[in-house]
Write a protein that holds these residues in place. Structure first.
Motif, PDB file in Angstrom:
ATOM      1  N   ALA A  19      25.255  31.215  -4.060  1.00  0.00           N
ATOM      2  CA  ALA A  19      23.982  31.803  -3.642  1.00  0.00           C
ATOM      3  C   ALA A  19      23.806  33.101  -4.417  1.00  0.00           C
ATOM      4  O   ALA A  19      24.716  33.927  -4.457  1.00  0.00           O
ATOM      5  CB  ALA A  19      23.969  32.077  -2.139  1.00  0.00           C
ATOM      6  N   GLY A  20      22.652  33.254  -5.051  1.00  0.00           N
ATOM      7  CA  GLY A  20      22.421  34.450  -5.850  1.00  0.00           C
ATOM      8  C   GLY A  20      22.769  34.259  -7.311  1.00  0.00           C
ATOM      9  O   GLY A  20      23.110  35.218  -8.004  1.00  0.00           O
ATOM     10  N   GLY A  46      18.748  28.879  -3.858  1.00  0.00           N
ATOM     11  CA  GLY A  46      17.956  30.053  -4.166  1.00  0.00           C
ATOM     12  C   GLY A  46      16.488  29.821  -3.875  1.00  0.00           C
ATOM     13  O   GLY A  46      16.078  28.725  -3.508  1.00  0.00           O
ATOM     14  N   PHE A  64      15.768  31.176   2.735  1.00  0.00           N
ATOM     15  CA  PHE A  64      16.918  31.748   3.434  1.00  0.00           C
ATOM     16  C   PHE A  64      16.586  32.133   4.874  1.00  0.00           C
ATOM     17  O   PHE A  64      17.470  32.149   5.732  1.00  0.00           O
ATOM     18  CB  PHE A  64      17.446  32.966   2.679  1.00  0.00           C
ATOM     19  CG  PHE A  64      18.083  32.635   1.360  1.00  0.00           C
ATOM     20  CD1 PHE A  64      19.228  31.855   1.300  1.00  0.00           C
ATOM     21  CD2 PHE A  64      17.537  33.105   0.168  1.00  0.00           C
ATOM     22  CE1 PHE A  64      19.827  31.549   0.087  1.00  0.00           C
ATOM     23  CE2 PHE A  64      18.124  32.806  -1.054  1.00  0.00           C
ATOM     24  CZ  PHE A  64      19.277  32.021  -1.097  1.00  0.00           C
ATOM     25  N   ILE A  81      28.958  34.035  -2.666  1.00  0.00           N
ATOM     26  CA  ILE A  81      27.673  34.636  -2.311  1.00  0.00           C
ATOM     27  C   ILE A  81      27.491  35.954  -3.060  1.00  0.00           C
ATOM     28  O   ILE A  81      28.251  36.902  -2.868  1.00  0.00           O
ATOM     29  CB  ILE A  81      27.567  34.868  -0.795  1.00  0.00           C
ATOM     30  CG1 ILE A  81      27.796  33.544  -0.040  1.00  0.00           C
ATOM     31  CG2 ILE A  81      26.202  35.447  -0.445  1.00  0.00           C
ATOM     32  CD1 ILE A  81      27.736  33.682   1.464  1.00  0.00           C
ATOM     33  N   LEU A  83      24.271  37.451  -3.238  1.00  0.00           N
ATOM     34  CA  LEU A  83      22.921  37.870  -2.877  1.00  0.00           C
ATOM     35  C   LEU A  83      22.879  39.382  -2.692  1.00  0.00           C
ATOM     36  O   LEU A  83      23.795  39.975  -2.140  1.00  0.00           O
ATOM     37  CB  LEU A  83      22.487  37.190  -1.569  1.00  0.00           C
ATOM     38  CG  LEU A  83      22.290  35.677  -1.617  1.00  0.00           C
ATOM     39  CD1 LEU A  83      22.119  35.134  -0.206  1.00  0.00           C
ATOM     40  CD2 LEU A  83      21.077  35.333  -2.472  1.00  0.00           C
ATOM     41  N   THR A  85      19.914  43.065  -3.034  1.00  0.00           N
ATOM     42  CA  THR A  85      18.718  43.708  -3.556  1.00  0.00           C
ATOM     43  C   THR A  85      18.886  45.211  -3.363  1.00  0.00           C
ATOM     44  O   THR A  85      19.986  45.699  -3.093  1.00  0.00           O
ATOM     45  CB  THR A  85      17.455  43.179  -2.839  1.00  0.00           C
ATOM     46  OG1 THR A  85      16.300  43.755  -3.457  1.00  0.00           O
ATOM     47  CG2 THR A  85      17.455  43.499  -1.350  1.00  0.00           C
ATOM     48  N   VAL A  99      17.906  40.323   3.221  1.00  0.00           N
ATOM     49  CA  VAL A  99      18.601  39.715   2.073  1.00  0.00           C
ATOM     50  C   VAL A  99      20.104  39.950   2.158  1.00  0.00           C
ATOM     51  O   VAL A  99      20.899  39.015   2.124  1.00  0.00           O
ATOM     52  CB  VAL A  99      18.069  40.287   0.741  1.00  0.00           C
ATOM     53  CG1 VAL A  99      18.886  39.735  -0.435  1.00  0.00           C
ATOM     54  CG2 VAL A  99      16.590  39.955   0.566  1.00  0.00           C
ATOM     55  N   ASP A 100      20.493  41.215   2.285  1.00  0.00           N
ATOM     56  CA  ASP A 100      21.908  41.579   2.170  1.00  0.00           C
ATOM     57  C   ASP A 100      22.731  41.280   3.421  1.00  0.00           C
ATOM     58  O   ASP A 100      23.956  41.325   3.359  1.00  0.00           O
ATOM     59  CB  ASP A 100      22.028  43.061   1.802  1.00  0.00           C
ATOM     60  CG  ASP A 100      21.718  43.311   0.337  1.00  0.00           C
ATOM     61  OD1 ASP A 100      22.597  43.824  -0.369  1.00  0.00           O
ATOM     62  OD2 ASP A 100      20.610  42.980  -0.107  1.00  0.00           O
ATOM     63  N   ALA A 103      20.399  36.741   5.004  1.00  0.00           N
ATOM     64  CA  ALA A 103      20.497  35.609   4.075  1.00  0.00           C
ATOM     65  C   ALA A 103      21.955  35.271   3.766  1.00  0.00           C
ATOM     66  O   ALA A 103      22.326  34.101   3.678  1.00  0.00           O
ATOM     67  CB  ALA A 103      19.748  35.919   2.783  1.00  0.00           C
ATOM     68  N   VAL A 104      22.779  36.293   3.627  1.00  0.00           N
ATOM     69  CA  VAL A 104      24.207  36.073   3.367  1.00  0.00           C
ATOM     70  C   VAL A 104      24.838  35.302   4.519  1.00  0.00           C
ATOM     71  O   VAL A 104      25.571  34.324   4.315  1.00  0.00           O
ATOM     72  CB  VAL A 104      24.941  37.415   3.159  1.00  0.00           C
ATOM     73  CG1 VAL A 104      26.459  37.195   3.105  1.00  0.00           C
ATOM     74  CG2 VAL A 104      24.469  38.088   1.882  1.00  0.00           C
TER      75      VAL A 104
END
Length: 230
Positions: A19-20, A46, A64, A81, A83, A85, A99-100, A103-104
């Motif tokens: 992922a990422g 993704g 996600f 992983i 991921l 931003t 996101v951090d 999503a993880v």
């Protein structure tokens, strides 16, 4: 959506999930896995399909925010992983956390349900759930949450400042990062290894190597150690 030259992934050998894979470190993780003969299939999830083509690469477009199972993936052994931003790019602390952290965790849970037993994740130097710095606190909370999912082996890479070509990935320029890297280059002999800038390639190779060799428990990789992996 699946983008691949084959309709069905090979059954034999180890299967990896990434992922990422479009990010600075993620693309290097993907490159390492595609050349590693221990993996017969590499699945990537993704928000958009990958432009990279390879006989054992399978690209899956996912949301996600609603991910609970891995589409079209029957089994996973190892999950990576990468991921991440920034608050500036995300637009707010809430969007950054989506996101951090969110999503993880979503990817990790879905991969665990698909049979994954080993997980490697990109975190950050100074990650701690008790940190007064929002960025580091979210990274620490992410590590703690992953630790509660029941993986046999976990590896957290906590790099210092990353060196790499973000502009080639169409990522927003980070002037402060460029200035920091320049200063680190000049002062490198005076900076402890764990605080020296490290390339995305070094981080990716160290993470993949650590996940593959992991037996049980949790391992934290700092920049000084990751710089020794070739």
């Amino acid at each position: 959506m699946v983008v691949a030259d084959q309709a069905v992934a090979p059954a034999a050998g180890r299967v990896a999930l990434v992922a990422g894979a479009t990010g600075l470190v993620g693309r290097e993780v993907l490159a390492a896995l595609l050349t590693d003969k221990r993996y017969t299939a590499v699945h990537c999830v993704g928000r958009r399909p990958l432009t990279v083509k390879h006989s054992k690469l399978f690209s899956h477009v996912v949301d996600f925010a609603t991910l609970d199972t891995l589409p079209g993936i029957d089994h996973v052994d190892d999950v990576y992983i990468a991921l991440g931003t920034t608050i500036k790019v995300a637009g707010s602390q809430q969007a950054f956390r989506a996101v951090d952290f969110d999503a993880v965790l979503a990817v990790a849970r879905a991969a665990k349900a698909a049979g994954a037993t080993k997980l490697g994740a990109i975190s950050a130097m100074g990650a701690s759930a008790g940190s007064g710095v929002f960025y580091n606190r979210v990274k620490g909370e992410m590590e703690d949450a992953l630790s509660q999912l029941g993986y046999m082996a976990l590896v957290f890479a906590r790099p210092s400042m990353l060196a790499g070509d973000r502009e080639a990935l169409a990522q927003a320029a980070r002037p402060a990062e460029k200035l920091g890297l320049f200063a680190m280059t000049l002062l490198k002999p005076l900076i402890p290894a764990n605080y020296q800038a490290i390339t995305a390639t070094q981080v990716a190779r160290a993470l993949v190597s650590a996940v593959q060799s992991a037996d049980k428990g949790t391992r934290v990789l700092l920049s000084g150690e990751m710089q020794q992996v070739h």
